[in-house]
Design a protein around this motif. Structure first.
Motif, PDB file in Angstrom:
ATOM      1  N   UNK A   1       0.830  -1.203   0.000  1.00 14.70           N
ATOM      2  CA  UNK A   1       0.000   0.000   0.000  1.00 14.70           C
ATOM      3  C   UNK A   1       0.867   1.256   0.000  1.00 14.70           C
ATOM      4  N   UNK A   2       2.060   1.176   0.606  1.00 11.32           N
ATOM      5  CA  UNK A   2       2.935   2.357   0.602  1.00 11.32           C
ATOM      6  C   UNK A   2       3.472   2.653  -0.799  1.00 11.32           C
ATOM      7  N   UNK A   3       3.486   1.642  -1.667  1.00 10.18           N
ATOM      8  CA  UNK A   3       3.951   1.835  -3.048  1.00 10.18           C
ATOM      9  C   UNK A   3       2.901   2.480  -3.930  1.00 10.18           C
ATOM     10  N   UNK A   4       1.698   2.672  -3.397  1.00  6.66           N
ATOM     11  CA  UNK A   4       0.580   3.198  -4.190  1.00  6.66           C
ATOM     12  C   UNK A   4       0.188   4.613  -3.788  1.00  6.66           C
ATOM     13  N   UNK A   5       0.855   5.166  -2.787  1.00  6.47           N
ATOM     14  CA  UNK A   5       0.480   6.487  -2.285  1.00  6.47           C
ATOM     15  C   UNK A   5       1.021   7.597  -3.187  1.00  6.47           C
ATOM     16  N   UNK A   6       0.518   8.798  -2.949  1.00 11.57           N
ATOM     17  CA  UNK A   6       0.968   9.963  -3.707  1.00 11.57           C
ATOM     18  C   UNK A   6       2.487  10.148  -3.575  1.00 11.57           C
ATOM     19  N   UNK A   7       3.034   9.849  -2.390  1.00  9.18           N
ATOM     20  CA  UNK A   7       4.446  10.057  -2.142  1.00  9.18           C
ATOM     21  C   UNK A   7       5.329   9.057  -2.879  1.00  9.18           C
TER      22      UNK A   7
ATOM     23  N   UNK B   1       5.115   8.128  -5.956  1.00  7.85           N
ATOM     24  CA  UNK B   1       5.258   8.399  -7.380  1.00  7.85           C
ATOM     25  C   UNK B   1       4.491   7.423  -8.247  1.00  7.85           C
ATOM     26  N   UNK B   2       3.724   6.542  -7.624  1.00  5.77           N
ATOM     27  CA  UNK B   2       2.941   5.527  -8.348  1.00  5.77           C
ATOM     28  C   UNK B   2       1.507   5.546  -7.823  1.00  5.77           C
ATOM     29  N   UNK B   3       0.948   6.750  -7.734  1.00  7.80           N
ATOM     30  CA  UNK B   3      -0.355   6.963  -7.084  1.00  7.80           C
ATOM     31  C   UNK B   3      -1.445   6.129  -7.747  1.00  7.80           C
ATOM     32  N   UNK B   4      -2.103   5.294  -6.934  1.00  6.03           N
ATOM     33  CA  UNK B   4      -3.163   4.426  -7.457  1.00  6.03           C
ATOM     34  C   UNK B   4      -4.332   4.413  -6.473  1.00  6.03           C
ATOM     35  N   UNK B   5      -5.206   5.420  -6.544  1.00  4.34           N
ATOM     36  CA  UNK B   5      -6.353   5.452  -5.634  1.00  4.34           C
ATOM     37  C   UNK B   5      -7.365   4.366  -5.986  1.00  4.34           C
ATOM     38  N   UNK B   6      -7.997   3.812  -4.979  1.00  7.99           N
ATOM     39  CA  UNK B   6      -8.916   2.698  -5.211  1.00  7.99           C
ATOM     40  C   UNK B   6     -10.092   3.104  -6.093  1.00  7.99           C
ATOM     41  N   UNK B   7     -10.550   4.346  -5.967  1.00  2.00           N
ATOM     42  CA  UNK B   7     -11.720   4.779  -6.733  1.00  2.00           C
ATOM     43  C   UNK B   7     -11.483   4.812  -8.228  1.00  2.00           C
ATOM     44  N   UNK B   8     -10.238   5.000  -8.651  1.00  2.75           N
ATOM     45  CA  UNK B   8      -9.924   4.955 -10.079  1.00  2.75           C
ATOM     46  C   UNK B   8      -9.480   3.557 -10.500  1.00  2.75           C
TER      47      UNK B   8
END
Length: 609
Positions: free
Chosen positions: A265-271, A273-280
């Motif tokens: 989950x830390x690899x998917x956050x805004x910080x 560089x690989x931002x992947x929000x669940x809603x998208x």
């Protein structure tokens, strides 16, 4: 890609355009360009990390490290959720090793339908899903967090967590399972003892011994009911790590998967560089994949409502007809109790999720090019996790079934369809699970015997009044009348009568358990009796046709006579009081219809027409 599944997906996309667009705009507005806590005042932030240690406070004062929320359904009465007791420290350490912080943001209630079946508490079961969604929202409302880990498994818990996750769609989110308990006595033996008890051939001592040998340790119940259907659906949506769903608790592999989920989950956050929000990440194709996998495995009918509800939270509009039409295209590939004798551990041993993904993808029955927590594409999910010298890695999963009686192939399925039929007629619209029905049980035409309480049917059975062909009509069980309790306690007596050779069926505006299916049951009937549905006019002796082949549900009474009849009135008879039911009146009154998710949280969405 199967052309009909593709066409159904396209119609869902078209139907959902206004609501999905409004939803995506909403989560874009909620997105932060830096850590979310940067918007907090000094006083806000001080409160948010007051109890943290010195190192975590130092990290949270800066703008470079993610803060991950842990939402957990832990309690030690529910066997499925008891293993979560040890998860927070494991998760916190794993996130710390990535340079981030994990905080326990909130616990959510978790009730067990197995405990409340036939009890007053069952009237709260469906509504607990919405309470779980709201409880999750409270936990995430502090705006401290850059991602979330959801710890939940059972019937209403995962759907509630999903509704909240979609509502907070700007946050990257990973679901963390705990796995099934080891196999106990065979499900066939458990069902046999239940029916013996219903017939009076064994007493409570023998029944309790059988039940205790089935439900015997920490972990999820091993039959393929709603809990395990939830896990399968979440993995197919790409919200679990590949192969994580059915690894048993207290194994080294289970703990390593939990650590890996925390790191992921830390690899998917805004910080990151690989931002992947669940809603998208979750879109119309992901939802169709979830339905396809549910149908291909003969999963719980409860998910017909739950998928509709959490899809709507993401602006995606699904209806019963979508399930019906997808079922026509999806073959039944598994035999897991109640549509077979195997349990979920046998499914895992026969090839599990990796093999199921391989079969469905190979036949073009899943959208492969969806986003997941592991990146783009579902092919990654044909792998399975293993420990190699204590290190977690993924290897290619099996290419053929380890037990063809548990997992079949698309070329040679157990049934050509997914075993779910939407029934329509003058009685309304309902759902019928056909995957577990024996030959000859999909079409029943018989006189009605009307009940307004499941316990009255049990009493009639014990009195010998039901030794005949009949359709049991159990009404005023719908969302607004009773909160839509499950009626699983009816399965043993109706099963006994079916085994005696009588043609029996059930029509109800209530629900049946995810473990049901032996007896033909037209459930989730809309409109419900309290909303003026025709079921409120049915009388004893009226002929009813339940046809799982043509998809018809007909009350065979002259229209003029029906017009002359008055609707039966709901007799509350104390059903709204006791065991906390009196404080849920506001929610019960606002529940939507079953075919729109039986949800109190949203009836219409911004942009919906």
């Amino acid at each position: 890609m199967n052309p009909k599944i593709k066409a159904i997906t396209e119609r869902i996309i078209e139907r959902s355009k206004p609501t999905r667009s409004a939803y995506l705009d909403k989560i874009d507005r909620a997105k932060s360009e830096t850590v979310h806590r940067a918007s907090l005042s000094c006083g806000n932030l001080a409160h948010g990390f007051a109890a943290c240690g010195k190192e975590d406070k130092a990290k949270l004062k800066g703008l470079n490290h993610s803060d991950i929320a842990i939402i957990s359904a832990y309690n030690d009465m529910l066997s499925a959720h008891q293993p979560y007791e040890s998860y927070p420290p494991i998760i916190k350490k794993a996130v710390e090793e990535t340079g981030g912080v994990a905080q326990f943001a909130g616990g959510v209630p978790a009730m067990c339908d197995g405990v409340t079946q036939g009890q007053p508490g069952m009237d709260l079961s469906l509504m607990s899903r919405d309470v779980i969604a709201m409880s999750t929202a409270v936990g995430l409302s502090h705006n401290m967090f850059d991602g979330a880990l959801m710890l939940g498994i059972c019937d209403k818990i995962v759907p509630g967590l999903l509704i909240a996750s979609m509502t907070f769609g700007h946050l990257p989110t990973v679901f963390v399972p705990a796995g099934p308990m080891p196999s106990g006595i065979p499900n066939k033996e458990k069902a046999r003892v239940r029916q013996q008890f219903a017939k009076g051939e064994v007493g409570k001592e023998e029944l309790l011994a059988a039940e205790s040998a089935s439900y015997h340790s920490a972990g999820t119940c091993t039959f393929y009911g709603t809990a395990n259907s939830n896990q399968l659906v979440v993995e197919v949506m790409g919200l679990h790590l590949p192969g994580a769903s059915f690894v048993q608790p207290n194994e080294g592999l289970r703990e390593e998967l939990t650590k890996a989920a925390a790191r992921q989950v830390t690899r998917l956050t805004q910080q990151s560089g690989n931002y992947q929000p669940i809603g998208k990440m979750i879109d119309e194709r992901s939802i169709v994949n979830a339905i396809v996998a549910l149908l291909a495995t003969g999963g719980s009918t409860n998910l017909t409502m739950h998928i509709i509800a959490f899809a709507r939270a993401a602006g995606i509009i699904i209806d019963f007809q979508d399930f019906n039409d997808l079922s026509d295209e999806v073959p039944l590939l598994t035999r897991i109790y109640p549509n077979g004798h195997a349990d979920i551990n046998h499914f895992q041993q026969a090839g599990g999720m990796a093999l199921l993904f391989r079969e469905l993808l190979g036949a073009g029955l899943l959208h492969e090019d969806v986003e997941t927590i592991c990146g783009k594409g579902l092919t990654r999910y044909t792998q399975e996790p293993v420990l190699d010298n204590g290190q977690l890695k993924w290897v290619d999963g099996p290419t053929e079934s380890g037990d063809p009686e548990v997992i079949a192939t698309v070329a040679n399925p157990f049934k050509p369809d997914g075993g779910l039929k939407v029934l329509k007629g003058n009685l309304g619209t309902s759902v019928l699970k056909t995957s577990a029905l024996r030959d000859g049980a999909t079409v029943i035409q018989a006189p009605a015997v009307v009940f307004e309480d499941q316990h009255d049917l049990e009493a009639a059975f014990k009195a010998g009044e039901l030794e005949k062909d009949f359709v049991a009509v159990v009404r005023f069980q719908g969302p607004k009348a009773r909160g839509m309790p499950e009626l699983h306690k009816l399965t043993p007596p109706l099963g006994v009568l079916q085994d005696k050779g009588y043609k029996v069926a059930l029509v109800t505006d209530g629900r049946m358990s995810g473990a049901s299916g032996k007896v033909p049951a037209a459930i989730h009937l809309c409109p419900e009796a309290l909303d003026g549905g025709l079921i409120a006019k049915v009388r004893n002796g009226d002929m009813i046709s339940v046809n799982g082949e043509t998809g018809e549900l007909i009350l065979m009474v002259d229209e003029a006579e029906l017009n002359a009849r008055e609707l039966s009135k709901f007799k509350v008879n104390g059903h709204h009081e006791g065991m906390g039911r009196e404080i849920f009146g506001f929610m019960r009154n606002s529940l939507s219809t079953a075919d729109t998710g039986a949800c109190s949280l949203f009836h219409t969405l911004e942009g919906e027409h």
